[in-house]
Design an enzyme around this catalytic site. Structure first.
Site, PDB file in Angstrom:
ATOM      1  N   ILE A  12      65.341  47.180-121.224  1.00 34.96           N
ATOM      2  CA  ILE A  12      66.027  46.866-122.484  1.00 34.96           C
ATOM      3  C   ILE A  12      65.314  47.547-123.656  1.00 34.96           C
ATOM      4  O   ILE A  12      65.944  48.031-124.600  1.00 34.96           O
ATOM      5  CB  ILE A  12      66.107  45.337-122.694  1.00 34.96           C
ATOM      6  CG1 ILE A  12      66.654  44.637-121.444  1.00 34.96           C
ATOM      7  CG2 ILE A  12      66.989  45.016-123.896  1.00 34.96           C
ATOM      8  CD1 ILE A  12      66.514  43.119-121.452  1.00 34.96           C
ATOM      9  N   GLY A  36      57.149  49.799-116.833  1.00 34.31           N
ATOM     10  CA  GLY A  36      58.070  50.765-117.449  1.00 34.31           C
ATOM     11  C   GLY A  36      57.864  52.175-116.923  1.00 34.31           C
ATOM     12  O   GLY A  36      57.003  52.427-116.078  1.00 34.31           O
ATOM     13  N   PHE A  71      59.349  43.539-126.749  1.00 35.67           N
ATOM     14  CA  PHE A  71      59.939  43.334-125.425  1.00 35.67           C
ATOM     15  C   PHE A  71      58.879  43.072-124.356  1.00 35.67           C
ATOM     16  O   PHE A  71      59.194  42.493-123.318  1.00 35.67           O
ATOM     17  CB  PHE A  71      60.713  44.588-124.982  1.00 35.67           C
ATOM     18  CG  PHE A  71      61.916  44.899-125.810  1.00 35.67           C
ATOM     19  CD1 PHE A  71      63.129  44.287-125.538  1.00 35.67           C
ATOM     20  CD2 PHE A  71      61.853  45.796-126.860  1.00 35.67           C
ATOM     21  CE1 PHE A  71      64.259  44.562-126.289  1.00 35.67           C
ATOM     22  CE2 PHE A  71      62.973  46.086-127.627  1.00 35.67           C
ATOM     23  CZ  PHE A  71      64.173  45.473-127.338  1.00 35.67           C
ATOM     24  N   ALA A  73      56.606  42.039-121.657  1.00 36.47           N
ATOM     25  CA  ALA A  73      56.386  40.735-121.018  1.00 36.47           C
ATOM     26  C   ALA A  73      56.545  40.927-119.520  1.00 36.47           C
ATOM     27  O   ALA A  73      57.032  41.962-119.061  1.00 36.47           O
ATOM     28  CB  ALA A  73      57.429  39.720-121.510  1.00 36.47           C
ATOM     29  N   SER A 112      64.817  34.228-124.101  1.00 37.80           N
ATOM     30  CA  SER A 112      65.621  34.155-122.871  1.00 37.80           C
ATOM     31  C   SER A 112      66.370  32.836-122.788  1.00 37.80           C
ATOM     32  O   SER A 112      65.904  31.804-123.280  1.00 37.80           O
ATOM     33  CB  SER A 112      64.667  34.283-121.682  1.00 37.80           C
ATOM     34  OG  SER A 112      65.324  33.904-120.493  1.00 37.80           O
ATOM     35  N   TYR A 136      58.059  30.939-116.685  1.00 40.03           N
ATOM     36  CA  TYR A 136      58.583  32.066-117.475  1.00 40.03           C
ATOM     37  C   TYR A 136      59.304  31.545-118.721  1.00 40.03           C
ATOM     38  O   TYR A 136      59.006  31.954-119.851  1.00 40.03           O
ATOM     39  CB  TYR A 136      59.533  32.907-116.609  1.00 40.03           C
ATOM     40  CG  TYR A 136      60.339  33.897-117.403  1.00 40.03           C
ATOM     41  CD1 TYR A 136      59.725  34.973-118.036  1.00 40.03           C
ATOM     42  CD2 TYR A 136      61.719  33.751-117.535  1.00 40.03           C
ATOM     43  CE1 TYR A 136      60.467  35.878-118.781  1.00 40.03           C
ATOM     44  CE2 TYR A 136      62.471  34.657-118.267  1.00 40.03           C
ATOM     45  CZ  TYR A 136      61.842  35.716-118.894  1.00 40.03           C
ATOM     46  OH  TYR A 136      62.576  36.605-119.635  1.00 40.03           O
ATOM     47  N   LYS A 140      58.351  31.709-122.978  1.00 42.05           N
ATOM     48  CA  LYS A 140      59.256  32.207-124.020  1.00 42.05           C
ATOM     49  C   LYS A 140      59.456  31.143-125.098  1.00 42.05           C
ATOM     50  O   LYS A 140      59.482  31.447-126.296  1.00 42.05           O
ATOM     51  CB  LYS A 140      60.601  32.611-123.407  1.00 42.05           C
ATOM     52  CG  LYS A 140      60.522  33.812-122.484  1.00 42.05           C
ATOM     53  CD  LYS A 140      60.245  35.079-123.275  1.00 42.05           C
ATOM     54  CE  LYS A 140      60.215  36.320-122.392  1.00 42.05           C
ATOM     55  NZ  LYS A 140      59.889  37.538-123.139  1.00 42.05           N
ATOM     56  N   ARG A 217      76.032  33.025-113.859  1.00 45.84           N
ATOM     57  CA  ARG A 217      75.280  33.596-114.973  1.00 45.84           C
ATOM     58  C   ARG A 217      76.217  34.373-115.893  1.00 45.84           C
ATOM     59  O   ARG A 217      77.293  34.791-115.491  1.00 45.84           O
ATOM     60  CB  ARG A 217      74.194  34.564-114.457  1.00 45.84           C
ATOM     61  CG  ARG A 217      73.103  33.896-113.611  1.00 45.84           C
ATOM     62  CD  ARG A 217      72.185  33.026-114.450  1.00 45.84           C
ATOM     63  NE  ARG A 217      71.108  32.432-113.672  1.00 45.84           N
ATOM     64  CZ  ARG A 217      71.171  31.232-113.080  1.00 45.84           C
ATOM     65  NH1 ARG A 217      72.276  30.502-113.154  1.00 45.84           N
ATOM     66  NH2 ARG A 217      70.137  30.765-112.415  1.00 45.84           N
ATOM     67  N   GLY A 280      62.897  26.819-109.572  1.00 45.52           N
ATOM     68  CA  GLY A 280      62.989  27.197-110.985  1.00 45.52           C
ATOM     69  C   GLY A 280      64.331  27.762-111.401  1.00 45.52           C
ATOM     70  O   GLY A 280      64.529  28.104-112.565  1.00 45.52           O
TER      71      GLY A 280
END
Ligand SMILES: NC(=O)c1ccc[n+]([C@@H]2O[C@H](COP(=O)([O-])OP(=O)(O)OC[C@H]3O[C@@H](n4cnc5c(N)ncnc54)[C@H](O)[C@@H]3O)[C@@H](O)[C@H]2O)c1
Length: 325
Positions: A12, A36, A71, A73, A112, A136, A140, A217, A280
Site C-alpha cells: 500500500i 518491501g 505504513f 508495520a 485497521s 495485531y 493498531k 470481508r 484471532g
C-alpha cells in the site's frame, strides 16, 4: 509539500508514494526492506529500521518534512498471535520514534479494521468501541491512542485510516502485491488458480455464522486507499481536526464468493481445502465508510470486486515471481 512515507516499498505504501509523487509532492521513503521491494518504489529511499530511535532522530535532523504517512508495520494476524511481543515492538515503537523526532508534524496512520474485534452490527462505524481480538489489532488501537494523546496535547494532528482488506493491483499489471509468504486471500486464490500454490488454497473455517459458513470481508482496491492518503494529507494541511476514518466499500464478500470471482476471472478452478478456524479471526468485517466521504469526499471508486480480482490476475500473470524477477 515534502512527505515522508514509511514502509513505502511495501504494497500500500508504494502505491501511495507513487500517487503522492504524481500529485506534485516531494516524496521521501524510509523502509528497512524487511518485507518491501526496492523495485516497488523507484524514487528516493533511505533504508533503516524505524524501531531504532537514534536512526530516526538523525534522519529527522537531516530531512525536515511537512507530513508523515506511516505504513511501516508487521501485518499478519496469525503471526501476531504467536509472536505478540514482536508485534508490539514492530508496530508501536516506530510511531513513538517518529512522533518524538518530528514534533508537530501532521501524521497519517495506517490503522485497521482489526481494531474493532467482532462487533455484532452489520456494518462497522467509527463510533464503535475498540475491542481487538488479536495482538495485531491491539497494536493498531494503541498507536491510535498514542496519536490521540499527542493531538490532545497540541503536539500534532493526525488522521488514522482504518483499512478493511486491501486488494488489487495497478492497471496494466506493472505494480502490485508481493508479500513473502503471501497470506492474503485474493492473491492466494489467484496463485492457486494459476497452479502456483502447491498445497492449494486453505479456507480457514467453513462453520462461521455467515450465509455460506466462510468469513466475510470488505475488499477495497489499493488505488482507492492511496487516494484516501492524499486527501487525508490535504485535510491536515487545511488545519482540520484529528480524526479516525474507515476505508471500505460497505459490501462484504465471503471466502467462497472470492473463490468464485477468481475462477471467473482466470477461467481456472481454484483448488481449495477446508482448514480449522485461525485464532484471532472474526467472522465478518464490513465497513461503514460514510465518515470518510463526509470528511474527505472519499469514495471507493475502483473497488468493484470484478475489477479488484481482474487487476490482481493481470499482475500475477505478468509477474510470476512478483518483484523478485
Ligand atoms: N494489507 C492490508 O489489507 C491491510 C489492512 C489494514 C491495515 N494495513 C496496514 O497497512 C500498512 C501497510 O500494509 P501492506 O500490506 O502494504 O504491508 P507491507 O508489508 O507490504 O508493507 C510494509 C512495509 O514496511 C516496511 N517495514 C516494516 N517494518 C519496518 C521498520 N521497522 N522500519 C522500516 N520499514 C519497515 C516493510 O519492509 C514493508 O515494505 C501496515 O501498517 C498494515 O498494518 C494493511
Amino acid at each position: 509539500m515534502r512527505i515522508l512515507v514509511t514502509g513505502g516499498c511495501g504494497y500500500i505504501g508504494s502505491t501511495t508514494a507513487r500517487l503522492l509523487a504524481k500529485s506534485d509532492h516531494e516524496v521521501m521513503v524510509v523502509d528497512d526492506l524487511s518485507e518491501g521491494h526496492r523495485q516497488a518504489w523507484p524514487g528516493a529511499l533511505e533504508i533503516f529500521d524505524l524501531r531504532d530511535a537514534s536512526a530516526v532522530q538523525s534522519f529527522a535532523a537531516a530531512n525536515p518534512v511537512d507530513g508523515i504517512v506511516h505504513f511501516a508495520a508487521r501485518a499478519y494476524v496469525g503471526e501476531s498471535v504467536a509472536q505478540p511481543l514482536r508485534y508490539w515492538r514492530a508496530n508501536l515503537v516506530p510511531v513513538l520514534n517518529l512522533c518524538e523526532a518530528f514534533p508537530g508534524t501532521p501524521f497519517v496512520f495506517s490503522s485497521s479494521c482489526a481494531t474493532y474485534g467482532q462487533p455484532t452490527t452489520a456494518r462497522l462505524d467509527e463510533s464503535l468501541p475498540l475491542a481487538p481480538l488479536n495482538p495485531y489489532g491491539a497494536t493498531k488501537a494503541a498507536a491510535e491512542r498514542l496519536l490521540q494523546d499527542r493531538a490532545d496535547a497540541g503536539q500534532g494532528a493526525f488522521v488514522a485510516l482504518r483499512y478493511f482488506n486491501a486488494a488489487g493491483a495497478a492497471a496494466g499489471g506493472h505494480h502490485g502485491e508481493h508479500h513473502q509468504p503471501e497470506n492474503h486471500l485474493i492473491p492466494r486464490a489467484v496463485m492457486a488458480a494459476l497452479g502456483r500454490l502447491a498445497e492449494g488454497l486453505q479456507v480457514f473455517g467453513t462453520d462461521w455464522n455467515t450465509p455460506d459458513g466462510t468469513n466475510i470481508r470488505d475488499y477495497v482496491h489499493v488505488a482507492d486507499l492511496a487516494e484516501a492518503h492524499v486527501l487525508a494529507l490535504d485535510y491536515l494541511f487545511d488545519d482540520q481536526p484529528s480524526t479516525v476514518l474507515n476505508l471500505g466499500t460497505g459490501r462484504g464478500y465471503s471466502v467462497l464468493e472470492i473463490i468464485r470471482a477468481v475462477e471467473e476471472a482466470t477461467s481456472q478452478a481454484v483448488p481449495w481445502t477446508a482448514a480449522p478456524r485461525r485464532a484471532g479471526d472474526p467472522a465478518e468485517l464490513v465497513a461503514d465508510a460514510t465518515r470518510a466521504f463526509e470528511m474527505l469526499g472519499w469514495q471507493a471508486e475502483h473497488s468493484a470486486l470484478e475489477h479488484i480480482v481482474q487487476s490482481a490476475v493481470v499482475w500475477h500473470r505478468k509477474n510470476p515471481q512478483g518483484y523478485s524477477a
